[in-house]
Design an enzyme around this catalytic site. Structure first.
Site, PDB file in Angstrom:
ATOM      1  N   GLU A  27       0.852  -1.209   0.000  1.00 47.61           N
ATOM      2  CA  GLU A  27       0.000   0.000   0.000  1.00 47.61           C
ATOM      3  C   GLU A  27       0.880   1.249   0.000  1.00 47.61           C
ATOM      4  O   GLU A  27       0.646   2.197   0.751  1.00 47.61           O
ATOM      5  CB  GLU A  27      -0.930  -0.011   1.217  1.00 47.61           C
ATOM      6  CG  GLU A  27      -1.771  -1.278   1.322  1.00 47.61           C
ATOM      7  CD  GLU A  27      -2.558  -1.375   2.621  1.00 47.61           C
ATOM      8  OE1 GLU A  27      -2.079  -0.830   3.645  1.00 47.61           O
ATOM      9  OE2 GLU A  27      -3.638  -1.982   2.620  1.00 47.61           O
ATOM     10  N   CYS A  54     -10.379   0.164   7.965  1.00 47.56           N
ATOM     11  CA  CYS A  54      -9.934   1.504   8.356  1.00 47.56           C
ATOM     12  C   CYS A  54     -10.628   2.597   7.547  1.00 47.56           C
ATOM     13  O   CYS A  54     -10.876   3.692   8.059  1.00 47.56           O
ATOM     14  CB  CYS A  54      -8.422   1.617   8.215  1.00 47.56           C
ATOM     15  SG  CYS A  54      -7.797   1.184   6.578  1.00 47.56           S
TER      16      CYS A  54
END
Length: 645
Positions: free
Chosen positions: A313, A403
């Protein structure tokens, strides 16, 4: 020139664009997320977030479930609830929040420790794997939620809970004998501690934030030492395990490029800017500018997305911005807004507000569906649903690592505080959004009303409401995307260039009740091209109108979108469609595509295809994938670039 954000309670957003979205947060998003975190949402990934606290509090029996940072989902949800309560009192929602806070209090360890993963089990392993286990990250989110709840309700129970947690962290970490010389693997607590300092004025919290920022990246590297102590030989839980993944490869003042996990980087840079704001540390300010320039000039998507690779990521290298395999996590775009907003308080410069706006209307709003019940974790700029990334073309109701959904909720519900700031007798207007703001200058209470259908329409109308005459400065941002603008004060046009400084027009005068300011920002359809080093976009353009980036979808244009070529002489028309995607301006332009009729049994052939003229239909990128699943494309081949004319 430092400025301060205004209290969220002083700001109301009210427009045809934002009002439905904020109502959706309160009426749909908050309740649905509560159901998801209680594992009552049908067809959604299990959360365990609330259950973990019940187990830690001794109210129920069971095992910890989920990622080590699962607690942070509930904290972000509470923060979003707090902002909703600032905008609109809701006794039932406040009661629910109070009950959740009571649950958190019951779960907290006697010494103040507040992470359910290591309250429920493995208490002896607390603080032994800062690189991977996110304990400081979790406590940081609890702090942010508690500060927001104090500011919205005036209740300090949650604040006292997180102060105990912060005091425990203060005792554990530092440079004194017996303390750990560590810092977070996932940054977050750095900026949270500054927020805690601002409401308590307890200097130890600011000093702890400074310690974490100053200690990061020093040699010998703490994460490597820590791994050796654990006898670790395997791969890290998250990412490569190498220091640059955690922004720990160099001390922060020596870092000049954005490296590693994009969300972590954005939170670190935000914490650095916060600390620089409070301390005036010029070396830290210089580092923030260096990192800012690297991100926005070389590593940011046109949508405001950052973090280009699925592997970790993370950021990769300059100008590496693939479209179909873009990661561009929603949380990373939100983190970029955090960073931009903090830089804007350090230095009123339109470049920061421009990026904040770009990320908001594109890379952030794309993360949530129009019904408020589905989310994107990843935000590619091209989608081909038949490949291995096909899940990227369909939003999900929840994620095992969730998240992004509560992060979206807390950002959008607090949007008002990103619109304005104040510095002594100057009010700055950063984001244009219908509504009002109340502020005080020289003891006079003033209300500024904003009437606009921005970002869809070109006009903004401002009205001053005050008793008597008040002298102050109104500083209005001229968006960086705008090439033609004008401003009138009480019907008299002003010379923008005469009052322009870093993209803001400063209008200083004595203001009276009913004074009016009219702004006009021309919004033609613009063809945007990428730097030549962005190899993926060579010969391609993106369509942008105002701050909004557009895309084309298969549902409007048929399959094989990459075969479409925009006409060199395309004349774009913008038509408002009230029945499409909640009401949007749709862009229509001319283009070309090959005739497919003679290709049925051939994979390759001599260059003999004919092209037919077509009408290309584009919609705002943030609204793609709200209809049928299919292809999507932001960067289109352009006849002018291909022909070299």
């Amino acid at each position: 020139m430092k400025a301060q954000s205004l209290p969220l309670k002083n700001i109301q957003l009210n427009s045809n664009f934002w009002s439905p979205r904020l109502k959706l947060i309160h009426d749909v998003v908050i309740p649905c997320q509560w159901e998801a975190m209680n594992d009552r949402l049908e067809d959604a990934a299990k959360s365990g977030a609330v259950q973990n606290f019940k187990i830690a509090a001794g109210r129920e029996q069971g095992e910890f479930y989920g990622c080590p940072f699962q607690d942070s989902d509930l904290a972000k949800w509470l923060e979003a609830v707090s902002y909703c309560l600032s905008a609109k009192p809701d006794s039932k929602l406040e009661q629910l929040a109070d009950e959740v806070i009571d649950l958190i209090a019951d779960a907290q360890a006697e010494n103040g420790y507040l992470v359910t993963r290591y309250i429920i089990k493995d208490q002896d392993q607390r603080w032994t794997n800062l690189r991977d286990e996110h304990e400081l990250y979790v406590i940081g989110h609890q702090i942010e939620a508690a500060v927001a709840y104090l500011e919205s309700t005036g209740k300090d129970k949650f604040l006292k809970i997180v102060q105990r947690a912060a005091d425990h962290v203060t005792a554990v970490f530092g440079r004194q004998p017996g303390q750990l010389r560590g810092y977070p693997g996932h940054e977050e607590i750095e900026l949270a501690l500054v927020k805690l300092f601002r409401v308590t004025r307890e200097k130890r919290y600011l000093e702890l934030s400074q310690y974490f920022i100053d200690e990061r990246g020093r040699e010998p590297n703490y994460f490597i030492k820590e791994a050796i102590r654990r006898g670790e030989s395997g791969k890290a839980k998250w990412g490569s395990g190498l220091p640059d993944y955690y922004q720990a490869h160099l001390p922060v003042r020596e870092q000049t490029t954005a490296e590693g996990h994009a969300v972590r980087a954005m939170y670190l840079f935000s914490g650095m800017a916060d600390l620089a704001y409070e301390t005036g540390d010029q070396s830290l300010i210089h580092a923030c500018y260096q990192l800012w320039r690297n991100v926005v000039q070389r590593r940011m998507y046109i949508t405001g997305g950052v973090g280009s690779t699925h592997h970790g990521e993370a950021f990769t290298f300059d100008y590496d911005l693939p479209n179909e395999t873009a990661y561009a996590e929603t949380c990373a775009a939100i983190g970029l807004i955090f960073f931009a907003h903090r830089m804007l308080q350090l230095d009123i410069d339109h470049q920061f507000a421009d990026v904040m706006e770009r990320a908001l209307y594109n890379g952030v709003l794309s993360g949530i569906s129009l019904d408020g019940k589905h989310y994107f974790y990843v935000n590619p700029l091209a989608a081909f649903p038949r490949d291995k990334y096909s899940n990227a073309a369909r939003r999900q109701p929840w994620y095992g690592c969730a998240c992004c959904p509560p992060n979206l909720a807390r950002l959008l519900s607090s949007l008002g505080k990103y619109c304005y700031s104040q510095q002594e007798d100057t009010l700055y207007l950063h984001l244009y959004a219908g509504g009002s703001v109340q502020f005080i200058i020289n003891g006079s209470k003033i209300t500024l009303e904003q009437r606009t259908e921005y970002p869809w329409q070109e006009k903004v109308n401002l009205r001053i409401n005050t008793k008597g005459r008040v002298k102050f400065t109104l500083a209005l941002r001229i968006p960086g995307w705008c090439r033609q603008s004008n401003i009138k004060v009480n019907q008299t046009e002003i010379a923008i260039s005469k009052f322009l400084n870093k993209g803001y027009v400063y209008i200083s005068r004595e203001w009276s009740q009913g004074d009016n300011v009219e702004l006009f920002f021309a919004m033609p359809v613009e063809k945007i091209e990428a730097h030549p080093s962005v190899r993926m976009n060579a010969g391609r353009v993106a369509l942008q109108r105002g701050p909004v980036v557009y895309c084309i979808e298969q549902v409007d244009n048929g399959a094989d979108l990459n075969d479409i070529i925009l006409s060199a002489k395309a004349e774009f028309k913008v038509k408002w469609n009230p029945d499409l995607l909640g009401g949007v301006p749709v862009i229509f332009g001319t283009g070309w595509r090959r005739d497919r009729s003679r290709w049925e049994n051939q994979l390759y052939r001599f260059d003999s295809s004919s092209h037919k003229k077509i009408t290309v239909r584009a919609i705002p990128y943030a609204l793609w994938a709200n209809r049928d699943q299919g292809e999507m494309l932001v960067w289109l081949r352009d006849e002018r670039n291909i022909s070299g004319n």
